[in-house]
Design a protein around this motif. Sequence first.
Motif, PDB file in Angstrom:
ATOM      1  N   ALA A  93       0.835  -1.202   0.000  1.00 19.92           N
ATOM      2  CA  ALA A  93       0.000   0.000   0.000  1.00 19.92           C
ATOM      3  C   ALA A  93       0.872   1.256   0.000  1.00 19.92           C
ATOM      4  O   ALA A  93       0.557   2.249  -0.666  1.00 19.92           O
ATOM      5  CB  ALA A  93      -0.925  -0.005   1.211  1.00 19.92           C
ATOM      6  N   ALA A  94       1.977   1.220   0.742  1.00 19.91           N
ATOM      7  CA  ALA A  94       2.890   2.364   0.759  1.00 19.91           C
ATOM      8  C   ALA A  94       3.542   2.570  -0.605  1.00 19.91           C
ATOM      9  O   ALA A  94       3.628   3.696  -1.113  1.00 19.91           O
ATOM     10  CB  ALA A  94       3.961   2.158   1.836  1.00 19.91           C
ATOM     11  N   VAL A  95       3.969   1.488  -1.228  1.00 20.73           N
ATOM     12  CA  VAL A  95       4.604   1.579  -2.544  1.00 20.73           C
ATOM     13  C   VAL A  95       3.586   2.043  -3.594  1.00 20.73           C
ATOM     14  O   VAL A  95       3.912   2.853  -4.471  1.00 20.73           O
ATOM     15  CB  VAL A  95       5.238   0.229  -2.947  1.00 20.73           C
ATOM     16  CG1 VAL A  95       5.758   0.276  -4.377  1.00 20.73           C
ATOM     17  CG2 VAL A  95       6.374  -0.125  -1.990  1.00 20.73           C
ATOM     18  N   ALA A  96       2.358   1.553  -3.493  1.00 23.65           N
ATOM     19  CA  ALA A  96       1.312   1.995  -4.424  1.00 23.65           C
ATOM     20  C   ALA A  96       1.103   3.499  -4.317  1.00 23.65           C
ATOM     21  O   ALA A  96       0.939   4.188  -5.329  1.00 23.65           O
ATOM     22  CB  ALA A  96       0.011   1.254  -4.131  1.00 23.65           C
ATOM     23  N   ARG A  97       1.113   4.011  -3.095  1.00 24.92           N
ATOM     24  CA  ARG A  97       0.973   5.458  -2.920  1.00 24.92           C
ATOM     25  C   ARG A  97       2.156   6.195  -3.546  1.00 24.92           C
ATOM     26  O   ARG A  97       1.992   7.256  -4.147  1.00 24.92           O
ATOM     27  CB  ARG A  97       0.857   5.819  -1.440  1.00 24.92           C
ATOM     28  CG  ARG A  97       0.564   7.295  -1.232  1.00 24.92           C
ATOM     29  CD  ARG A  97       0.662   7.726   0.209  1.00 24.92           C
ATOM     30  NE  ARG A  97      -0.407   7.173   1.030  1.00 24.92           N
ATOM     31  CZ  ARG A  97      -0.527   7.441   2.335  1.00 24.92           C
ATOM     32  NH1 ARG A  97       0.354   8.218   2.935  1.00 24.92           N
ATOM     33  NH2 ARG A  97      -1.529   6.919   3.028  1.00 24.92           N
ATOM     34  N   CYS A  98       3.352   5.635  -3.425  1.00 27.10           N
ATOM     35  CA  CYS A  98       4.535   6.256  -4.044  1.00 27.10           C
ATOM     36  C   CYS A  98       4.353   6.362  -5.550  1.00 27.10           C
ATOM     37  O   CYS A  98       4.615   7.421  -6.144  1.00 27.10           O
ATOM     38  CB  CYS A  98       5.781   5.429  -3.734  1.00 27.10           C
ATOM     39  SG  CYS A  98       6.281   5.391  -2.013  1.00 27.10           S
ATOM     40  N   PHE A  99       3.940   5.278  -6.182  1.00 27.91           N
ATOM     41  CA  PHE A  99       3.752   5.288  -7.637  1.00 27.91           C
ATOM     42  C   PHE A  99       2.643   6.261  -8.040  1.00 27.91           C
ATOM     43  O   PHE A  99       2.740   6.924  -9.083  1.00 27.91           O
ATOM     44  CB  PHE A  99       3.444   3.890  -8.149  1.00 27.91           C
ATOM     45  CG  PHE A  99       4.666   3.047  -8.397  1.00 27.91           C
ATOM     46  CD1 PHE A  99       5.563   3.381  -9.417  1.00 27.91           C
ATOM     47  CD2 PHE A  99       4.937   1.934  -7.623  1.00 27.91           C
ATOM     48  CE1 PHE A  99       6.693   2.620  -9.655  1.00 27.91           C
ATOM     49  CE2 PHE A  99       6.070   1.167  -7.849  1.00 27.91           C
ATOM     50  CZ  PHE A  99       6.952   1.507  -8.867  1.00 27.91           C
ATOM     51  N   GLU A 100       1.602   6.358  -7.235  1.00 26.54           N
ATOM     52  CA  GLU A 100       0.525   7.301  -7.526  1.00 26.54           C
ATOM     53  C   GLU A 100       1.050   8.737  -7.459  1.00 26.54           C
ATOM     54  O   GLU A 100       0.770   9.556  -8.342  1.00 26.54           O
ATOM     55  CB  GLU A 100      -0.615   7.105  -6.532  1.00 26.54           C
ATOM     56  CG  GLU A 100      -1.836   7.945  -6.825  1.00 26.54           C
ATOM     57  CD  GLU A 100      -3.006   7.597  -5.926  1.00 26.54           C
ATOM     58  OE1 GLU A 100      -4.136   7.998  -6.261  1.00 26.54           O
ATOM     59  OE2 GLU A 100      -2.800   6.929  -4.889  1.00 26.54           O
TER      60      GLU A 100
ATOM     61  N   PRO B  75       6.992  -6.605  -2.408  1.00 25.24           N
ATOM     62  CA  PRO B  75       6.188  -7.807  -2.162  1.00 25.24           C
ATOM     63  C   PRO B  75       5.809  -8.472  -3.489  1.00 25.24           C
ATOM     64  O   PRO B  75       5.868  -7.822  -4.544  1.00 25.24           O
ATOM     65  CB  PRO B  75       4.937  -7.259  -1.449  1.00 25.24           C
ATOM     66  CG  PRO B  75       5.324  -5.912  -0.942  1.00 25.24           C
ATOM     67  CD  PRO B  75       6.354  -5.389  -1.895  1.00 25.24           C
ATOM     68  N   PRO B  76       5.427  -9.739  -3.462  1.00 23.70           N
ATOM     69  CA  PRO B  76       5.071 -10.433  -4.713  1.00 23.70           C
ATOM     70  C   PRO B  76       4.025  -9.663  -5.516  1.00 23.70           C
ATOM     71  O   PRO B  76       2.967  -9.309  -5.002  1.00 23.70           O
ATOM     72  CB  PRO B  76       4.512 -11.776  -4.219  1.00 23.70           C
ATOM     73  CG  PRO B  76       5.152 -11.980  -2.891  1.00 23.70           C
ATOM     74  CD  PRO B  76       5.307 -10.618  -2.291  1.00 23.70           C
ATOM     75  N   LEU B  77       4.349  -9.386  -6.774  1.00 18.78           N
ATOM     76  CA  LEU B  77       3.486  -8.539  -7.591  1.00 18.78           C
ATOM     77  C   LEU B  77       2.108  -9.145  -7.803  1.00 18.78           C
ATOM     78  O   LEU B  77       1.104  -8.436  -7.816  1.00 18.78           O
ATOM     79  CB  LEU B  77       4.158  -8.279  -8.941  1.00 18.78           C
ATOM     80  CG  LEU B  77       5.513  -7.580  -8.894  1.00 18.78           C
ATOM     81  CD1 LEU B  77       6.040  -7.373 -10.310  1.00 18.78           C
ATOM     82  CD2 LEU B  77       5.433  -6.246  -8.158  1.00 18.78           C
ATOM     83  N   ASP B  78       2.044 -10.468  -7.969  1.00 16.87           N
ATOM     84  CA  ASP B  78       0.756 -11.097  -8.279  1.00 16.87           C
ATOM     85  C   ASP B  78      -0.198 -11.118  -7.090  1.00 16.87           C
ATOM     86  O   ASP B  78      -1.369 -11.450  -7.236  1.00 16.87           O
ATOM     87  CB  ASP B  78       0.954 -12.515  -8.822  1.00 16.87           C
ATOM     88  CG  ASP B  78       1.753 -13.405  -7.873  1.00 16.87           C
ATOM     89  OD1 ASP B  78       2.176 -12.918  -6.809  1.00 16.87           O
ATOM     90  OD2 ASP B  78       1.959 -14.589  -8.198  1.00 16.87           O
ATOM     91  N   SER B  79       0.293 -10.735  -5.917  1.00 21.39           N
ATOM     92  CA  SER B  79      -0.562 -10.701  -4.728  1.00 21.39           C
ATOM     93  C   SER B  79      -1.010  -9.291  -4.362  1.00 21.39           C
ATOM     94  O   SER B  79      -1.756  -9.119  -3.393  1.00 21.39           O
ATOM     95  CB  SER B  79       0.172 -11.313  -3.527  1.00 21.39           C
ATOM     96  OG  SER B  79       0.530 -12.650  -3.787  1.00 21.39           O
ATOM     97  N   HIS B  80      -0.533  -8.311  -5.122  1.00 22.00           N
ATOM     98  CA  HIS B  80      -0.817  -6.914  -4.756  1.00 22.00           C
ATOM     99  C   HIS B  80      -1.156  -6.126  -6.013  1.00 22.00           C
ATOM    100  O   HIS B  80      -0.345  -5.367  -6.553  1.00 22.00           O
ATOM    101  CB  HIS B  80       0.387  -6.315  -4.022  1.00 22.00           C
ATOM    102  CG  HIS B  80       0.769  -7.093  -2.799  1.00 22.00           C
ATOM    103  ND1 HIS B  80       0.071  -7.003  -1.610  1.00 22.00           N
ATOM    104  CD2 HIS B  80       1.752  -8.006  -2.586  1.00 22.00           C
ATOM    105  CE1 HIS B  80       0.611  -7.812  -0.711  1.00 22.00           C
ATOM    106  NE2 HIS B  80       1.638  -8.424  -1.284  1.00 22.00           N
ATOM    107  N   GLY B  81      -2.380  -6.327  -6.474  1.00 22.52           N
ATOM    108  CA  GLY B  81      -2.811  -5.772  -7.757  1.00 22.52           C
ATOM    109  C   GLY B  81      -2.795  -4.272  -7.821  1.00 22.52           C
ATOM    110  O   GLY B  81      -2.468  -3.691  -8.866  1.00 22.52           O
ATOM    111  N   ASP B  82      -3.135  -3.588  -6.717  1.00 18.12           N
ATOM    112  CA  ASP B  82      -3.176  -2.127  -6.753  1.00 18.12           C
ATOM    113  C   ASP B  82      -1.773  -1.555  -6.949  1.00 18.12           C
ATOM    114  O   ASP B  82      -1.569  -0.626  -7.743  1.00 18.12           O
ATOM    115  CB  ASP B  82      -3.793  -1.579  -5.464  1.00 18.12           C
ATOM    116  CG  ASP B  82      -4.044  -0.083  -5.525  1.00 18.12           C
ATOM    117  OD1 ASP B  82      -4.648   0.385  -6.525  1.00 18.12           O
ATOM    118  OD2 ASP B  82      -3.651   0.629  -4.584  1.00 18.12           O
ATOM    119  N   MET B  83      -0.807  -2.120  -6.248  1.00 16.00           N
ATOM    120  CA  MET B  83       0.580  -1.683  -6.409  1.00 16.00           C
ATOM    121  C   MET B  83       1.044  -1.908  -7.844  1.00 16.00           C
ATOM    122  O   MET B  83       1.672  -1.037  -8.464  1.00 16.00           O
ATOM    123  CB  MET B  83       1.486  -2.428  -5.433  1.00 16.00           C
ATOM    124  CG  MET B  83       2.963  -2.062  -5.532  1.00 16.00           C
ATOM    125  SD  MET B  83       4.030  -3.079  -4.465  1.00 16.00           S
ATOM    126  CE  MET B  83       3.967  -4.670  -5.332  1.00 16.00           C
TER     127      MET B  83
END
Length: 200
Positions: A58-65, A111-119
């Motif tokens: 979730a933190a990494v997804a926010r970074c990319f956003e 984290p494993p990409l296939d387990s974290h779709g939003d990221m």
Amino acid sequence: MQPKKPDNLKEAIVDEAFAVIEEKGVEHLSFREIARRLGVSHQAPYKHFASRDHILAAAVARCFENFAEHLNARPKGQTPTDDLRNMGLAYLNFAASHPLQYRLMFNTPLPPLDSHGDMLAKSRHAFSLLKDRLASMDLRDPGGAPPDPERHDAIFIWSALHGLASLMQSDAMATIGLTDEERAIATERLFRRLSLALDP
């Protein structure tokens, strides 16, 4: 004094994850540490995140956003080449002004990409901004175009920008005695060389 419990626990957990990583490193990110800092029970974060990896994702997804928003907010160039340059400058500016977020996106085991779709979706969206910018340009390819040439050109540009951004964040520039003026020259030269390589 016990900290005030946050109104939005899910967002507060992600905010606190950044604080833990910045102060102690990603290896110290844990449910227990975040709960302690927020003044909630050790079980409270599990209401929103299944595991530590889900918090990190979730933190990494926010970074990319944030990264994508920063690239989109660049001044639009009058020509495609100028606009591509502005995107590159925005990339370097983000790396310099948000070093923690940059490291999480590009220099941290994810984290494993296939387990974290939003990221995964947010990371691919950020990459697509560069690819789409290239797709609108009529670029030559003397070696014969590979499948999806814009994707490969985007990787070429990304690797060059990432290399310079990473060097700027490290002590490498100081070890070879580069002045601030020489760093600025190195940045400008990088963009000139990229323009020559792409040569629309």
